[in-house]
Design a protein around this motif. Structure first.
Motif, PDB file in Angstrom:
ATOM      1  N   ALA A  38     -13.696   3.788 -10.034  1.00 54.31           N
ATOM      2  CA  ALA A  38     -13.493   2.413  -9.561  1.00 54.31           C
ATOM      3  C   ALA A  38     -13.619   1.426 -10.712  1.00 54.31           C
ATOM      4  O   ALA A  38     -14.478   1.564 -11.577  1.00 54.31           O
ATOM      5  CB  ALA A  38     -14.529   2.076  -8.491  1.00 54.31           C
ATOM      6  N   ALA A  67     -13.926  -2.371 -10.227  1.00 53.80           N
ATOM      7  CA  ALA A  67     -14.016  -3.438  -9.235  1.00 53.80           C
ATOM      8  C   ALA A  67     -15.293  -4.229  -9.504  1.00 53.80           C
ATOM      9  O   ALA A  67     -16.160  -3.774 -10.249  1.00 53.80           O
ATOM     10  CB  ALA A  67     -14.049  -2.832  -7.833  1.00 53.80           C
ATOM     11  N   MET A 101      -7.989  -7.946  -5.222  1.00 51.14           N
ATOM     12  CA  MET A 101      -8.004  -7.388  -3.872  1.00 51.14           C
ATOM     13  C   MET A 101      -9.333  -7.663  -3.185  1.00 51.14           C
ATOM     14  O   MET A 101     -10.397  -7.569  -3.807  1.00 51.14           O
ATOM     15  CB  MET A 101      -7.753  -5.878  -3.962  1.00 51.14           C
ATOM     16  CG  MET A 101      -7.513  -5.211  -2.616  1.00 51.14           C
ATOM     17  SD  MET A 101      -7.144  -3.443  -2.811  1.00 51.14           S
ATOM     18  CE  MET A 101      -5.434  -3.533  -3.293  1.00 51.14           C
ATOM     19  N   TYR A 152      -9.879  -3.064  -0.864  1.00 50.93           N
ATOM     20  CA  TYR A 152     -10.079  -2.186  -2.017  1.00 50.93           C
ATOM     21  C   TYR A 152     -10.776  -0.894  -1.576  1.00 50.93           C
ATOM     22  O   TYR A 152     -10.369   0.202  -1.949  1.00 50.93           O
ATOM     23  CB  TYR A 152     -10.893  -2.898  -3.096  1.00 50.93           C
ATOM     24  CG  TYR A 152     -11.101  -2.076  -4.348  1.00 50.93           C
ATOM     25  CD1 TYR A 152     -10.270  -2.240  -5.451  1.00 50.93           C
ATOM     26  CD2 TYR A 152     -12.126  -1.135  -4.435  1.00 50.93           C
ATOM     27  CE1 TYR A 152     -10.453  -1.489  -6.605  1.00 50.93           C
ATOM     28  CE2 TYR A 152     -12.310  -0.382  -5.580  1.00 50.93           C
ATOM     29  CZ  TYR A 152     -11.473  -0.561  -6.660  1.00 50.93           C
ATOM     30  OH  TYR A 152     -11.653   0.189  -7.788  1.00 50.93           O
ATOM     31  N   LEU A 201      -8.859   3.047 -10.454  1.00 52.14           N
ATOM     32  CA  LEU A 201      -8.357   2.148  -9.420  1.00 52.14           C
ATOM     33  C   LEU A 201      -8.839   0.747  -9.764  1.00 52.14           C
ATOM     34  O   LEU A 201     -10.006   0.416  -9.611  1.00 52.14           O
ATOM     35  CB  LEU A 201      -8.842   2.578  -8.037  1.00 52.14           C
ATOM     36  CG  LEU A 201      -8.268   1.773  -6.874  1.00 52.14           C
ATOM     37  CD1 LEU A 201      -6.747   1.889  -6.813  1.00 52.14           C
ATOM     38  CD2 LEU A 201      -8.883   2.232  -5.560  1.00 52.14           C
ATOM     39  N   ARG A 202      -7.899  -0.051 -10.265  1.00 50.89           N
ATOM     40  CA  ARG A 202      -8.230  -1.364 -10.809  1.00 50.89           C
ATOM     41  C   ARG A 202      -7.541  -2.451 -10.009  1.00 50.89           C
ATOM     42  O   ARG A 202      -6.319  -2.430  -9.853  1.00 50.89           O
ATOM     43  CB  ARG A 202      -7.764  -1.413 -12.262  1.00 50.89           C
ATOM     44  CG  ARG A 202      -7.999  -2.707 -12.956  1.00 50.89           C
ATOM     45  CD  ARG A 202      -7.532  -2.557 -14.399  1.00 50.89           C
ATOM     46  NE  ARG A 202      -7.833  -3.749 -15.153  1.00 50.89           N
ATOM     47  CZ  ARG A 202      -6.932  -4.512 -15.716  1.00 50.89           C
ATOM     48  NH1 ARG A 202      -5.651  -4.215 -15.600  1.00 50.89           N
ATOM     49  NH2 ARG A 202      -7.280  -5.568 -16.396  1.00 50.89           N
ATOM     50  N   SER A 203      -8.332  -3.391  -9.518  1.00 46.46           N
ATOM     51  CA  SER A 203      -7.769  -4.563  -8.866  1.00 46.46           C
ATOM     52  C   SER A 203      -8.774  -5.690  -8.978  1.00 46.46           C
ATOM     53  O   SER A 203      -9.882  -5.598  -8.466  1.00 46.46           O
ATOM     54  CB  SER A 203      -7.454  -4.306  -7.395  1.00 46.46           C
ATOM     55  OG  SER A 203      -6.982  -5.498  -6.803  1.00 46.46           O
ATOM     56  N   ALA A 205      -9.285   2.746  -1.827  1.00 42.48           N
ATOM     57  CA  ALA A 205     -10.034   3.717  -2.630  1.00 42.48           C
ATOM     58  C   ALA A 205     -10.215   5.032  -1.881  1.00 42.48           C
ATOM     59  O   ALA A 205     -10.084   6.108  -2.463  1.00 42.48           O
ATOM     60  CB  ALA A 205     -11.379   3.144  -3.056  1.00 42.48           C
ATOM     61  N   ARG A 244       0.815  -1.217   0.000  1.00 47.97           N
ATOM     62  CA  ARG A 244       0.000   0.000   0.000  1.00 47.97           C
ATOM     63  C   ARG A 244       0.849   1.268   0.000  1.00 47.97           C
ATOM     64  O   ARG A 244       0.555   2.232  -0.721  1.00 47.97           O
ATOM     65  CB  ARG A 244      -0.922  -0.046   1.216  1.00 47.97           C
ATOM     66  CG  ARG A 244      -1.856   1.114   1.341  1.00 47.97           C
ATOM     67  CD  ARG A 244      -2.697   0.940   2.590  1.00 47.97           C
ATOM     68  NE  ARG A 244      -3.426   2.128   2.885  1.00 47.97           N
ATOM     69  CZ  ARG A 244      -4.727   2.171   3.095  1.00 47.97           C
ATOM     70  NH1 ARG A 244      -5.430   1.081   3.049  1.00 47.97           N
ATOM     71  NH2 ARG A 244      -5.316   3.299   3.377  1.00 47.97           N
TER      72      ARG A 244
END
Length: 172
Positions: A53, A55, A28, A33, A23-25, A37, A3
């Motif tokens: 986002a 997600a 997670m 997440y 913000l791409r995961s 975020a 992080r």
């Protein structure tokens, strides 16, 4: 990447002028997440940037962000815009059909890919700049070139109808 490293890299990208962060995961945990975020959104806003986002649906819309990014598959499942107009809605597109559908449901911006060869999707066939220009000329929504982009591609991207470029490694 931990992080702390992520936040440092995000700060650097924002200092270099990045205006929109996705913000791409895909892996997670939802709680982690959401926590990330919150921190990332605050940092983006401090630098005058927005964050959307990317997600899983079951929690993406409940996270405080400036909007949402839809995969091309999710885009094609939508019959109407899934967010209010005060939130930014982006989508990934790879074809004219997807671009037209994004425009029809009121998506605010799209990425169109892959324009050039990319290490993250080595099996994908690049469309090249001429095809990119042909596709972007058929829609009125802002299109960002994705796939193999580097900062020196901004001028050529704009000359082929792009609003700008989107990238991971070259901007990160």
């Amino acid at each position: 990447m931990d992080r702390t490293d992520f936040i440092e890299r995000l700060s650097g990208a924002l200092l270099r002028g990045i205006e929109l962060v996705q913000l791409r995961s895909k892996t997670m945990a939802p709680r982690a997440y959401a926590d990330l975020a919150g921190v990332a959104l605050e940092l983006c806003h401090r630098h005058g940037a927005r964050m959307i986002a990317n997600a899983p649906d079951h929690f993406a819309q409940s996270i405080e962000t400036d909007g949402l990014h839809l995969s091309s598959a999710k885009l094609m499942q939508c019959t109407v815009r899934p967010l209010p107009t005060d939130k930014l809605l982006a989508a990934a597109c790879h074809s004219l059909e997807q671009l037209l559908h994004a425009q029809k449901i009121g998506v605010d911006l799209v990425t169109l890919s892959p324009v050039l060869a990319t290490t993250t999707h080595p099996d994908a066939t690049p469309m090249g700049w001429e095809r990119f220009a042909e596709l972007t000329s058929q829609v009125r929504i802002p299109v960002y070139a994705l796939g193999g982009m580097k900062t020196n591609h901004v001028v050529v991207a704009r000359s082929h109808g792009a609003r700008g470029i989107a990238a991971i490694s070259s901007l990160w």
